[in-house]
Scaffold this active site. Sequence first.
Site, PDB file in Angstrom:
ATOM      1  N   GLU A 121       0.852  -1.256  -0.019  1.00  0.00           N
ATOM      2  CA  GLU A 121      -0.005  -0.002   0.012  1.00  0.00           C
ATOM      3  C   GLU A 121       0.788   1.095  -0.168  1.00  0.00           C
ATOM      4  O   GLU A 121       1.759   1.135   0.734  1.00  0.00           O
ATOM      5  CB  GLU A 121      -0.820  -0.141   1.262  1.00  0.00           C
ATOM      6  CG  GLU A 121      -1.862   1.181   1.318  1.00  0.00           C
ATOM      7  CD  GLU A 121      -2.963   1.210   2.493  1.00  0.00           C
ATOM      8  OE1 GLU A 121      -2.826   0.151   3.268  1.00  0.00           O
ATOM      9  OE2 GLU A 121      -3.937   2.069   2.182  1.00  0.00           O
ATOM     10  N   GLY A 261       2.638   2.353  11.066  1.00  0.00           N
ATOM     11  CA  GLY A 261       2.410   1.513  12.051  1.00  0.00           C
ATOM     12  C   GLY A 261       2.306   0.168  11.823  1.00  0.00           C
ATOM     13  O   GLY A 261       3.045  -0.596  12.426  1.00  0.00           O
ATOM     14  N   ALA A 262       1.332  -0.146  10.902  1.00  0.00           N
ATOM     15  CA  ALA A 262       1.183  -1.546  10.521  1.00  0.00           C
ATOM     16  C   ALA A 262       0.263  -1.592   9.239  1.00  0.00           C
ATOM     17  O   ALA A 262      -0.167  -0.795   8.440  1.00  0.00           O
ATOM     18  CB  ALA A 262       0.534  -2.135  11.599  1.00  0.00           C
ATOM     19  N   GLU A 264      -2.613  -3.985   6.921  1.00  0.00           N
ATOM     20  CA  GLU A 264      -3.461  -5.132   7.007  1.00  0.00           C
ATOM     21  C   GLU A 264      -3.629  -6.152   5.948  1.00  0.00           C
ATOM     22  O   GLU A 264      -4.567  -6.641   5.501  1.00  0.00           O
ATOM     23  CB  GLU A 264      -4.970  -4.115   6.976  1.00  0.00           C
ATOM     24  CG  GLU A 264      -5.456  -3.650   5.698  1.00  0.00           C
ATOM     25  CD  GLU A 264      -5.140  -2.324   5.370  1.00  0.00           C
ATOM     26  OE1 GLU A 264      -4.145  -1.737   6.191  1.00  0.00           O
ATOM     27  OE2 GLU A 264      -5.771  -1.495   4.669  1.00  0.00           O
ATOM     28  N   ASN A 265      -2.330  -6.517   5.409  1.00  0.00           N
ATOM     29  CA  ASN A 265      -2.426  -7.328   4.182  1.00  0.00           C
ATOM     30  C   ASN A 265      -3.329  -8.600   4.641  1.00  0.00           C
ATOM     31  O   ASN A 265      -3.222  -9.220   5.651  1.00  0.00           O
ATOM     32  CB  ASN A 265      -1.197  -7.790   4.034  1.00  0.00           C
ATOM     33  CG  ASN A 265      -0.224  -7.035   3.922  1.00  0.00           C
ATOM     34  OD1 ASN A 265      -0.298  -5.733   3.107  1.00  0.00           O
ATOM     35  ND2 ASN A 265       0.957  -6.808   4.877  1.00  0.00           N
ATOM     36  N   GLU A 298      -5.750  -3.041  12.448  1.00  0.00           N
ATOM     37  CA  GLU A 298      -5.519  -3.965  11.303  1.00  0.00           C
ATOM     38  C   GLU A 298      -6.472  -5.028  11.167  1.00  0.00           C
ATOM     39  O   GLU A 298      -6.947  -5.392  10.069  1.00  0.00           O
ATOM     40  CB  GLU A 298      -3.927  -4.437  11.515  1.00  0.00           C
ATOM     41  CG  GLU A 298      -3.029  -3.321  11.485  1.00  0.00           C
ATOM     42  CD  GLU A 298      -3.331  -2.178  10.435  1.00  0.00           C
ATOM     43  OE1 GLU A 298      -3.609  -2.224   9.595  1.00  0.00           O
ATOM     44  OE2 GLU A 298      -2.812  -1.106  10.800  1.00  0.00           O
ATOM     45  N   HIS A 301      -9.723  -3.812   9.819  1.00  0.00           N
ATOM     46  CA  HIS A 301      -9.666  -3.642   8.290  1.00  0.00           C
ATOM     47  C   HIS A 301     -10.034  -4.923   7.466  1.00  0.00           C
ATOM     48  O   HIS A 301     -10.577  -4.863   6.187  1.00  0.00           O
ATOM     49  CB  HIS A 301      -8.141  -3.391   7.715  1.00  0.00           C
ATOM     50  CG  HIS A 301      -7.843  -1.867   7.738  1.00  0.00           C
ATOM     51  ND1 HIS A 301      -8.688  -1.017   7.056  1.00  0.00           N
ATOM     52  CD2 HIS A 301      -6.714  -1.071   8.080  1.00  0.00           C
ATOM     53  CE1 HIS A 301      -8.106   0.100   7.136  1.00  0.00           C
ATOM     54  NE2 HIS A 301      -7.073   0.139   7.841  1.00  0.00           N
TER      55      HIS A 301
HETATM   56  N1  TRP Z   1      -3.400   0.791   5.645  1.00  0.00           N
HETATM   57  C1  TRP Z   1      -2.299   1.169   6.864  1.00  0.00           C
HETATM   58  C2  TRP Z   1      -3.025   1.216   8.028  1.00  0.00           C
HETATM   59  O1  TRP Z   1      -4.140   1.697   8.097  1.00  0.00           O
HETATM   60  C3  TRP Z   1      -1.343   2.268   6.614  1.00  0.00           C
HETATM   61  C4  TRP Z   1       0.013   1.951   6.038  1.00  0.00           C
HETATM   62  C5  TRP Z   1       0.900   0.946   6.286  1.00  0.00           C
HETATM   63  C6  TRP Z   1       0.545   2.547   4.842  1.00  0.00           C
HETATM   64  N2  TRP Z   1       1.977   1.040   5.733  1.00  0.00           N
HETATM   65  C7  TRP Z   1       1.899   1.834   4.662  1.00  0.00           C
HETATM   66  C8  TRP Z   1       0.231   3.558   4.086  1.00  0.00           C
HETATM   67  C9  TRP Z   1       2.864   2.326   3.829  1.00  0.00           C
HETATM   68  C10 TRP Z   1       1.192   4.186   3.130  1.00  0.00           C
HETATM   69  C11 TRP Z   1       2.417   3.490   2.918  1.00  0.00           C
HETATM   70  O2  TRP Z   1      -2.465   0.961   9.051  1.00  0.00           O
HETATM   71 ZN    ZN Z   2      -5.789   1.805   8.474  1.00  0.00          ZN
END
Ligand code: TRP
Ligand code: ZN
Length: 870
Positions: A121, A261-262, A264-265, A298, A301
Amino acid sequence: MTVKPNAKHLKDYTAPNYFIDNIDLDFNLDDSKTKIVAINKVRRSGSHNDPLVLDGVDLTLLAVSIDGHPIDNYLVKDNQLIISDLPSECVLIIETEVNPEENTSLEGLYKSADAFCTQCESEGFRKITYYLDRPDVLAVFSTKITADKAAFPYLLSNGNCVDSGDLENGQHWVQWRDPYPKPAYLFALVAGDFDVLRDNYITTSGRDVKLELFVDKGNLSRGHHAVESLKKSMKWDEDRFGLEYDLDVYMIVAVDFFNMGAMENKGLNVFNSKYVLADAASATDVDYLGIEAVIGHEYFHNWTGNRITCRDWFQLSLKEGLTVFRDQEFSSDLGSRAVNRIQNVKVLRSAQFPEDAGPMAHPIRPASVIEMNNFYTATVYNKGAEVIRMIHTLLGESNFRAGMDLYFKRHDGQAVTCDDFVASMQDASGVDLTLFKNWYSQSGTPSVTVTDHYNAETNVYTLSMLQHTPSTADQKVKQILHIPVDIELLDEQGSPLALTFAGKPVHHVLNLTEKQQDFVFDNITSAPVPSLFREFSAPVKLNYAYSNEQLTMLMVHASNDFARWDASQLLINKHVVENVGRVRDKQSLELPAVFGQAFRDLVANEQLDPALKAEMLQFPSTNSLMGLFDDVDVDALLAVTGFIKAEIANSVASSCAAIYADMPKHVYAIEHEHIALRSLKNVCLEYIALANVADVNALVLNQFEQSDNMTDTMGAISAANKAQLPCFKTMMSAFESTWSHDGLVMDKWFVQIGLSPSKECLKVVKATLEHGSFSLANPNRTRSLIGSFSALNTKTFHALDGSGYAFLADILCQLNSSNPQVASRLITPLIEFKKFDAARQALMKAQLVRLSQIDALAADLFEKIDRALA
Ligand code: TRP
Ligand code: ZN
């Protein structure tokens, strides 16, 4: 400036002209030459002869074939692979090679210490293979991973493990398949050697889900809180939203090198180790709560993001605003609702309001974007969550739940828009959200100016409200918004008054839907005190001319805990503004007696929840106070905040000392009552330190030496830092010798260095760049040292010789080439220069101009600098 990267616009959205329904990936992992074969089932959408245009960045293209026949009549240019004359359906095989060990951007496939991992992402999958890298292309992914078995015993990807085997050369392979079609941004691969914490969770319908947490070797004992948080998340989503997990296994991997932070794959979350690892010795209460929140985020999500995803990246708040709202509710249901609300509102006021007033202002659904990574913002996430919360306020819990149910019923398996979400909410509830939708397209923080009038003869009370959204950098003309205003009226004794008009009850949430509107109440027997925007019912700035007496009354009597806290903030704000005015008028600073008394009464109030008391005692951040002014006079603001803080400290120090001495001595536990007492204890310690009472140095040092947990350890260090006590140095070196082997824990030490009020601060920060535990290649280290200094150390960062600005720009020059995402997050305090005085503006601008001249300026920094200098 280098060639201007192009912006994309929401209004230009078109559906994809090809789909990829299935992709089989085959990875041969190697540090510098990883080979990837991607077998794509491609299908033309409708009838046209347009070429297939795939995205790809930093790839070595090895081969392309269609239906088994190698081709070479393709075009590779501008990060695209263009293939013409495709049959309506075909199998497209693409072979690429990438270099993970040189990938310092931490996007695509990279190495985090010894492990391989991915971050896709928002547009990172194109750094793995040429693909339709957009969220409205959903494919079933199968992934085969081959690597050295000794070095990489665990080979992980999304979905279920379907096969595996050994090869003769010491290699092995694993085959994964994810049955749920997904966009490429949810793809993940991890390979490495880990310790694994295993558990399981039985869903309401009886499905037995394997839970697996992968951490660096030796860290298993720090993984339990994360697994417990995951199980709580799974239970909570069933109870509150009726949502169950949908695969046989849920894997979480903690890595040390991660930009956010993390992530959600699907079935394989990748986490910054900061949001996984915790034990009493190394993690604070805030860390523990952060882990619970991010694990929840996560996990949530899986439904709001993965099962239903975004049509395009302009819709990011569809999943992020909603999922932040869900994780906030999760934390509030498990812990203190008031404390959670207060903390969330602090984020709005200290980070989102400034963003909305600065050069990067954008609606929660942005209209135009150059670099998508720049839009993972406080606006999209936190203001986005406030917009969802307002819908919740307008609909009520049961209608909101019905709206969520309808949303899942209509859109499961689809890539949809914010409009689709609002339509579900409106259709399920019957509440008209037409005007409300302006919150999605309008940027800027509205202000609501309230005046009131009480007629003692008729017993009629009128609240007049005027809404105004100032122009923002991105949007000149503003629309009227539908603003929910949650109120309470209190009589002279502080008792709530019934809200009625003409014999009918009036709901406590008023609907402000016009520019100017009156709300009338009758049977009001004395002039009431209004409690306005209770629970922060809308993300706005309130203007109402409260007296000191009204605010101190609300601090004690408002029935909403958040409103009591907010009254304490308003009281401080009021006197900050008044005293900054006195500085300007060359008058001496002053505070009325009621001010110190209000805080003395607060500390003495034994009925008050300690967690709320601790929050009410905390002084507002300088960043949120800056939001009170159109032109910020940094020097005056610092002088005034120092003066007011000292006044509070002197008023409360002796009662704080009593509270501190009487604190029950618990064995350390992560329980909300204990957390509350520790936070009260540490606020007290800080005021004792600031009041500089006798023996304070020994008291603080004693807490540090006796501490059996990181919250108290950091409470002591932080108080000593703020009050510049001699024991600060002693504690910092003791901390350093205990933890220098552990970067994650050393982050707390780096933060203290960045925050230091000492004159030597910048010198020490610069020297710390060479510290053995520090590395600019690691985003956590960088944020801890550089981020704390530039975003929070107002005094030193804004030094009038420009040294703070020049230092940040030097760092950004380096990060521009190694990790533009991190660079772009750190630049925020520089681009918001317009609110400062002319001298500082000139210095900040000079650094931005200097940065704009970098060769190969990344799109991330380009977009922000370009907007700032426009
Ligand atoms: N979708 C992730 C979240 O909500 C956000 C995220 C994690 C992200 N790594 C990233 C966004 C790298 C941009 C680039 O927690
Ligand atoms: Zn998120």
